[in-house]
Design a protein around this motif. Structure first.
Motif, mmCIF file in Angstrom:
data_model
loop_
_atom_site.group_PDB
_atom_site.id
_atom_site.type_symbol
_atom_site.label_atom_id
_atom_site.label_comp_id
_atom_site.label_asym_id
_atom_site.label_seq_id
_atom_site.Cartn_x
_atom_site.Cartn_y
_atom_site.Cartn_z
ATOM 1 N N GLY A 226 0.856 3.163 5.064
ATOM 2 C CA GLY A 226 1.558 2.646 3.884
ATOM 3 C C GLY A 226 2.719 1.762 4.270
ATOM 4 N N GLY A 227 3.103 0.881 3.333
ATOM 5 C CA GLY A 227 4.276 0.049 3.561
ATOM 6 C C GLY A 227 4.232 -1.199 2.699
ATOM 7 N N PRO A 228 5.369 -1.918 2.634
ATOM 8 C CA PRO A 228 5.417 -3.127 1.806
ATOM 9 C C PRO A 228 4.613 -4.271 2.424
ATOM 10 N N VAL B 74 0.818 -9.310 5.705
ATOM 11 C CA VAL B 74 1.371 -8.469 6.767
ATOM 12 C C VAL B 74 1.943 -7.225 6.130
ATOM 13 N N LEU B 75 1.609 -6.094 6.730
ATOM 14 C CA LEU B 75 2.138 -4.833 6.215
ATOM 15 C C LEU B 75 3.193 -4.310 7.185
ATOM 16 N N GLU B 76 4.354 -4.011 6.653
ATOM 17 C CA GLU B 76 5.385 -3.400 7.499
ATOM 18 C C GLU B 76 5.150 -1.899 7.467
ATOM 19 N N VAL B 77 4.773 -1.336 8.609
ATOM 20 C CA VAL B 77 4.344 0.064 8.629
ATOM 21 C C VAL B 77 5.525 0.995 8.364
ATOM 22 N N LYS B 78 5.381 1.808 7.316
ATOM 23 C CA LYS B 78 6.443 2.765 6.968
ATOM 24 C C LYS B 78 5.951 4.191 7.129
ATOM 25 N N ASP B 79 4.632 4.353 7.022
ATOM 26 C CA ASP B 79 4.108 5.710 6.970
ATOM 27 C C ASP B 79 2.668 5.708 7.483
ATOM 28 N N ILE B 80 2.320 6.709 8.276
ATOM 29 C CA ILE B 80 0.959 6.840 8.794
ATOM 30 C C ILE B 80 0.588 8.302 8.647
ATOM 31 N N PHE C 262 0.861 -1.190 0.000
ATOM 32 C CA PHE C 262 0.000 0.000 0.000
ATOM 33 C C PHE C 262 0.897 1.241 0.000
ATOM 34 N N MET C 263 0.443 2.256 -0.732
ATOM 35 C CA MET C 263 1.308 3.420 -0.962
ATOM 36 C C MET C 263 1.630 4.188 0.316
ATOM 37 N N CYS C 264 2.870 4.692 0.355
ATOM 38 C CA CYS C 264 3.280 5.661 1.375
ATOM 39 C C CYS C 264 3.089 7.056 0.765
ATOM 40 N N ARG C 265 3.257 8.073 1.610
ATOM 41 C CA ARG C 265 3.038 9.441 1.129
ATOM 42 C C ARG C 265 3.938 9.807 -0.049
#
Ligand code: PPS
Length: 542
Positions: free
Chosen positions: A156-158, A114-120, A59-62
């Motif tokens: 967002g994140g991979p 599983v999403l590795e959180v990179k951006d909120i 899912f896209m990050c900013r």
């Protein structure tokens, strides 16, 4: 194999883990925060995991989202027209921070990825709407979804895929990009792919079971081995031109070299002023502009019409003066299905029409909801009872009364009268009504239902299955208060009841109800008559 079309971005991004790693992740996920995917997200994740959204890896990050919204480009300048984001509630977002793992589950709790959180972040959804859809008019189903249904925070994140979403329907017609490309490579004569969208289409669209059965009939009409039929579990956004580019990218990932784009590709219908959102050939123009970058060739289709004199279909701009040109629009088709009137053989194959007729019984065999709304003491229950009795007297139909008080006793006993609780209450009523209507029954609902948006959502839940008739019981506040049958108004005025509709809480007056009844002017009998006559004139009773 050498002539296979390369995936968009060069490599098919399949995100599934190998079995042993997937098992390990499943075990670890017990301690991770978890999110149950929405219907839209279920579609998106399937296509992210199987590579249909290549080159996206999650899912896209900013850093991707912002340029995609603004200029249709990912951070690395790759053309990508639609934001693919994971929206969650504040409650879930508050538990997340960069580097954490978020378990993504299907609605039954099965771990899919599983999403590795990179951006909120909290996006500007209005800006997203005006950029992506070119409008913030909520008549646009994509805009409406974004502004009213999407959760406020994006994460967002991979992604790492654990299991694909399960489908029990039409399994033999479901292929991943890899499976479909391989199939095409083996069947070199196959040169046409029928690839209908079965995820989320336009609200009010023919349901996907019916559509797929129609496609199966059409598929049989093609010469053997020339055509493949496969289903695409995509959640459409109906973003017109931008959507066309997106569909082209997805089709390229499924191995297509060419892509047919029609006159109003993925169009959302008319806006609230009655004009179209996009120009008739705008999607084709945008496709033409970006075709070299997309690496898939557009086959533009013009609008086709039936010319009676020639007994064939020709492009509309090739018809000659004096020829008899026949067309049946989507709404005209729906009208004919509803009324059970003729659908001519030139319009479609008999077996397709038959299929449509089976799922579109004439209105008098469809279920419907009569939804009474109005202040406390306006007379909703009295009217609903009067209508109930009329319907039972006529016989032959099954009727359920979902009166405010009954619902609050049996379905919503734990709820109070905050905005949130009222919404829950009304949506429960809507859910039950839609189930009743789906099965051909009649639901009479009589809650206050003070909020326009919630009433609209209930309408949206019911209308795919049958009729929705909103009756605004418009007895004014002074009269309700004067009657004060339950003594609640005087308690509310004395501050003993908080958030009382009309006194200390809003009632949003319906803008265009099917019927408006002021009980000062008519007796319950007369009002019930008016409603029955309306139902007859709409074709729901005969
Ligand atoms: S809502 O807003 O649609 O969820 O309300 P509903 O389920 O129809 O319930 C309305 C009945 O509950 C009683 N009641 C109140 N109404 C409005 N505001 C407040 N705060 C409240 N507290 C109790 C009231 O008797 C309503 O009954 P009706 O039949 O409408 O008079």
């Amino acid at each position: 194999m050498t002539d296979l079309i390369a995936p968009y971005g060069g490599e098919l991004k399949e995100l599934y883990l190998i079995d042993s790693l997937a098992a390990a992740v499943r075990a670890q996920s017990r301690d991770w925060p978890s999110w149950d995917l929405t219907a839209r997200q279920m579609c998106d994740i399937e296509l992210l995991l199987n590579g249909a959204f290549s080159p996206l890896g999650g899912f896209m990050c900013r850093r991707d989202y912002d340029p995609v919204v603004r200029d249709m480009r990912l951070a690395d300048a790759t053309l990508w027209p639609i934001p693919i984001t994971l929206d969650v509630t504040h409650a879930v977002a508050d538990r997340l921070s960069e580097g954490l793992q978020l378990a993504l589950r299907d609605p039954t709790g099965v771990l899919l990825a599983v999403l590795e959180v990179k951006d909120i972040w909290v996006p500007d959804r209005r800006l997203e709407a005006t950029s992506v859809f070119g409008s913030d008019d909520i008549v646009h189903p994509g805009v409406n979804h974004l502004l009213n249904r999407t959760n406020p925070v994006y994460v967002g994140g991979p992604l790492r895929g654990v299991a694909p979403p399960t489908h029990y329907d039409f399994r033999h017609l479901r292929d991943t990009p890899r499976e479909l490309t391989l199939r095409a490579a083996h069947q070199t004569e196959a040169n046409l792919l029928l690839h209908p969208v079965v995820g989320m289409t336009r609200p009010g669209d023919v349901d996907h079971y019916t559509r797929v059965r129609c496609y199966e009939h059409i598929y049989k009409r093609y010469p053997e081995h020339t055509t493949a039929l496969s289903l695409l579990p995509l959640a459409m956004r109906l973003a017109g031109p931008r959507e066309a580019l997106w569909h082209a990218i997805i089709r390229r990932n499924y191995g297509c070299s060419h892509f047919i784009v029609g006159r109003d590709h993925a169009g959302p219908g008319k806006d609230s002023r009655g004009s179209t959102f996009y120009g008739p050939y705008e999607a084709q123009e945008l496709m033409r502009r970006f075709q070299p970058e997309l690496g898939i060739e557009m086959v533009p289709f013009r609008e086709m019409v039936y010319v009676q004199d020639l007994d064939k279909y020709v492009p509309v701009d090739e018809t000659r003066p004096g020829q008899t040109v026949l067309t049946i629009s989507g709404s005209e088709l729906r009208r004919r299905l509803q009324e059970g009137t003729e659908i001519p053989p030139w319009f479609s194959y008999a077996e397709v029409v038959e299929e449509l007729r089976r799922t579109h019984p004439p209105r008098h065999q469809q279920g419907f909801t009569v939804f009474f709304t109005g202040l406390s003491g306006a007379g909703k229950s009295t009217l609903a009872h009067a209508v109930l009795v009329r319907l039972l007297e006529r016989g032959a139909r099954r009727v359920t009364l979902l009166d405010g008080d009954i619902v609050r006793k049996h379905l919503s006993s734990e709820l109070g009268f905050s905005r949130e609780h009222r919404d829950l209450n009304i949506l429960r009523i809507g859910f039950v009504a839609s189930e009743i209507v789906k099965n051909g029954g009649i639901a009479l609902c009589a809650p206050i239902a003070p909020y326009t948006e919630t009433r609209r959502r209930v309408r949206e839940m019911v209308e795919p299955y049958g009729g929705f008739i909103e009756v605004y019981v418009s007895t004014p506040l002074e009269v309700c208060e004067q009657r004060d049958r339950k003594g609640l108004y005087s308690k509310a005025r004395a501050g003993l009841i908080k958030e009382f509709t009309g006194v200390s809480d809003v009632y949003e007056v319906p803008v265009s109800p099917e019927i408006d009844i002021d009980t000062r002017e008519v007796t319950p009998d007369m009002a019930a008559n008016e409603i029955i006559v309306k139902l007859e004139s709409l074709g729901y009773l005969r």
